[in-house]
Design a protein around this motif. Structure first.
Motif, PDB file in Angstrom:
ATOM      1  N   ASP A   1      51.206  38.172  41.271  1.00 13.63           N
ATOM      2  CA  ASP A   1      51.581  37.205  40.246  1.00 13.63           C
ATOM      3  C   ASP A   1      52.613  36.199  40.707  1.00 13.63           C
ATOM      4  O   ASP A   1      53.179  35.508  39.884  1.00 13.63           O
ATOM      5  CB  ASP A   1      52.182  37.967  39.051  1.00 13.63           C
ATOM      6  CG  ASP A   1      51.144  38.165  37.987  1.00 13.63           C
ATOM      7  OD1 ASP A   1      50.189  37.378  37.985  1.00 13.63           O
ATOM      8  OD2 ASP A   1      51.290  39.106  37.198  1.00 13.63           O
ATOM      9  N   THR A   2      52.915  36.191  41.995  1.00 14.14           N
ATOM     10  CA  THR A   2      54.012  35.321  42.398  1.00 14.14           C
ATOM     11  C   THR A   2      53.700  34.552  43.672  1.00 14.14           C
ATOM     12  O   THR A   2      52.650  34.750  44.284  1.00 14.14           O
ATOM     13  CB  THR A   2      55.303  36.154  42.543  1.00 14.14           C
ATOM     14  OG1 THR A   2      56.403  35.253  42.628  1.00 14.14           O
ATOM     15  CG2 THR A   2      55.277  37.041  43.761  1.00 14.14           C
TER      16      THR A   2
ATOM     17  N   ARG B   1      47.845  33.744  44.100  1.00 10.25           N
ATOM     18  CA  ARG B   1      46.993  33.574  42.921  1.00 10.25           C
ATOM     19  C   ARG B   1      47.188  32.157  42.384  1.00 10.25           C
ATOM     20  O   ARG B   1      48.300  31.793  41.975  1.00 10.25           O
ATOM     21  CB  ARG B   1      47.472  34.595  41.902  1.00 10.25           C
ATOM     22  CG  ARG B   1      46.483  34.970  40.882  1.00 10.25           C
ATOM     23  CD  ARG B   1      47.036  36.125  40.121  1.00 10.25           C
ATOM     24  NE  ARG B   1      47.415  35.646  38.816  1.00 10.25           N
ATOM     25  CZ  ARG B   1      47.472  36.407  37.747  1.00 10.25           C
ATOM     26  NH1 ARG B   1      47.212  37.682  37.833  1.00 10.25           N
ATOM     27  NH2 ARG B   1      47.786  35.913  36.599  1.00 10.25           N
TER      28      ARG B   1
ATOM     29  N   SER C   1      48.965  31.246  39.110  1.00  8.34           N
ATOM     30  CA  SER C   1      50.415  31.441  38.981  1.00  8.34           C
ATOM     31  C   SER C   1      51.178  30.199  39.467  1.00  8.34           C
ATOM     32  O   SER C   1      52.395  30.171  39.428  1.00  8.34           O
ATOM     33  CB  SER C   1      50.871  32.679  39.762  1.00  8.34           C
ATOM     34  OG  SER C   1      50.818  32.415  41.158  1.00  8.34           O
TER      35      SER C   1
ATOM     36  N   GLU D   1      42.399  34.286  37.681  1.00  6.12           N
ATOM     37  CA  GLU D   1      43.217  34.051  38.871  1.00  6.12           C
ATOM     38  C   GLU D   1      43.087  32.626  39.428  1.00  6.12           C
ATOM     39  O   GLU D   1      43.666  32.305  40.461  1.00  6.12           O
ATOM     40  CB  GLU D   1      42.904  35.119  39.930  1.00  6.12           C
ATOM     41  CG  GLU D   1      43.536  36.430  39.479  1.00  6.12           C
ATOM     42  CD  GLU D   1      43.019  37.684  40.137  1.00  6.12           C
ATOM     43  OE1 GLU D   1      43.782  38.644  40.224  1.00  6.12           O
ATOM     44  OE2 GLU D   1      41.838  37.717  40.530  1.00  6.12           O
TER      45      GLU D   1
END
Ligand SMILES: [Zn+2]
Length: 328
Positions: free
Chosen positions: A176-177, A231, A234, A271
């Motif tokens: 997620d980062t 991703r 994100s 994503e």
């Protein structure tokens, strides 16, 4: 109130879906796109990304004997029979060292989507470093607390089970980062575990020379897969643009020809975003590959082509799975 069990739900779904797919397959023969990551024999593979060379060879022979094979970047609208396309993601060295000789020997086409940031790096991909630090043999302190200004998340790490949960929790968080935060977290983990950054060994990405060797095969097409394998959903639109455009530019500089296709890191619908799709068009890619099961038809969005993940299946199971892919 009665609830329908998963088994009944599955058979109900297949009773409805299968005839529909059979009908759609008659109208337009589909392409099944297979997604591989690695061809290697590994001692530990928690993400189940590797297929052994033996199973890979048997899978390709089965495909060659039983199916028409097409290239991912080809125009599929003119084909008259169902077909299969083979793809690889990420750019592991074993794609060149293990997969390429088998691809050449059996004589099938394959497209390799490569993340440029890892090419030539002696460092492990972040998911392998996580695996080594958390699931490796070392004795760990009983708890890890992450310092990243988000209130300090914490995981127990005393037992094997806790370490597994910790590992999967960290994978979710890292997915997620961006690269900067990932590197910061890995640095914290290294200090906590008392470990040094290790050379990538069997988990390394290919070098530029190996990428050129792969590209030199008449069976192979190279596609882009961002720079840092972050991703896309994100990231801001500007950061997405940089990831997509820079990976294409870098591959074109290394290989001296146009890079026609792209695949989204991780690749599930959540994503990537509308902006990712628009940027792929703008970059001049003719197609982009996603990562959710499905068949590619004439009417399928060319920038969200479904793919089926292939696991380390012996050929009998592989053939069975393939039969299922035609009706899913
Ligand atoms: Zn990937």
């Amino acid at each position: 109130m009665t609830t329908i069990g998963p088994k009944i739900r599955r058979s109900l779904r297949s009773a409805v879906c299968t005839p529909l797919h059979i009908l759609l397959n008659r109208i337009d023969p589909p392409v099944i796109v297979l997604l591989y990551h690695r061809v290697a024999t590994l001692a530990s593979d928690p993400e189940m990304l590797a297929v052994t060379p033996e199973n890979f060879r048997a899978q390709l022979l089965h495909l060659k004997e039983n199916h028409q094979l097409v290239r991912f970047e080809e125009d599929w609208t003119k084909k008259t029979k169902p077909a299969v396309a083979i793809t690889f993601d990420d750019g592991y060295a074993d794609n060149v060292l293990q997969a390429l000789p088998i691809i050449e020997e059996v004589g099938v086409p394959a497209t390799f989507f490569v993340s440029t940031g890892a090419i030539g790096s002696t460092r492990e991909y972040w998911w392998h470093e996580l695996e080594r630090l958390i699931l490796g043999v070392r004795i760990l302190p009983p708890r890890f607390t992450m310092e990243d200004g988000s209130g300090g998340r914490s995981w127990p790490s005393a037992t094997l089970r806790e370490r597994r949960e910790f590992y999967h929790g960290m994978v979710r968080l890292m997915n997620d980062t961006d690269a900067e935060h990932r590197n910061n977290r890995l640095a914290q983990l290294r200090i906590w575990a008392g470990a040094e950054p290790a050379p990538a060994g069997t988990h390394r990405a290919m070098t530029v020379e190996e990428l050129r060797l792969l590209d030199g095969s008449s069976r192979v097409t190279i596609g882009a897969h961002t720079v840092t394998h972050t991703r896309l959903s994100s990231l801001t639109a500007d950061a997405q643009r940089e990831e997509i455009m820079a990976s294409k530019r870098q591959l074109e500089t290394w290989l001296g020809h146009e890079i026609p296709v792209f695949s989204y890191p991780f690749g599930r619908r959540c994503e990537y975003t509308k902006e990712s799709i628009a940027l792929c068009r703008e970059a001049g890619f003719s197609k982009a590959a996603a990562n959710f099961p499905g068949q590619a038809h004439r009417w399928t969005d060319q920038y969200q082509i479904p793919r089926h993940l292939v696991r380390d299946w012996p050929v009998k199971l592989f053939a069975e799975k393939l039969r299922g892919f035609w009706s899913r």
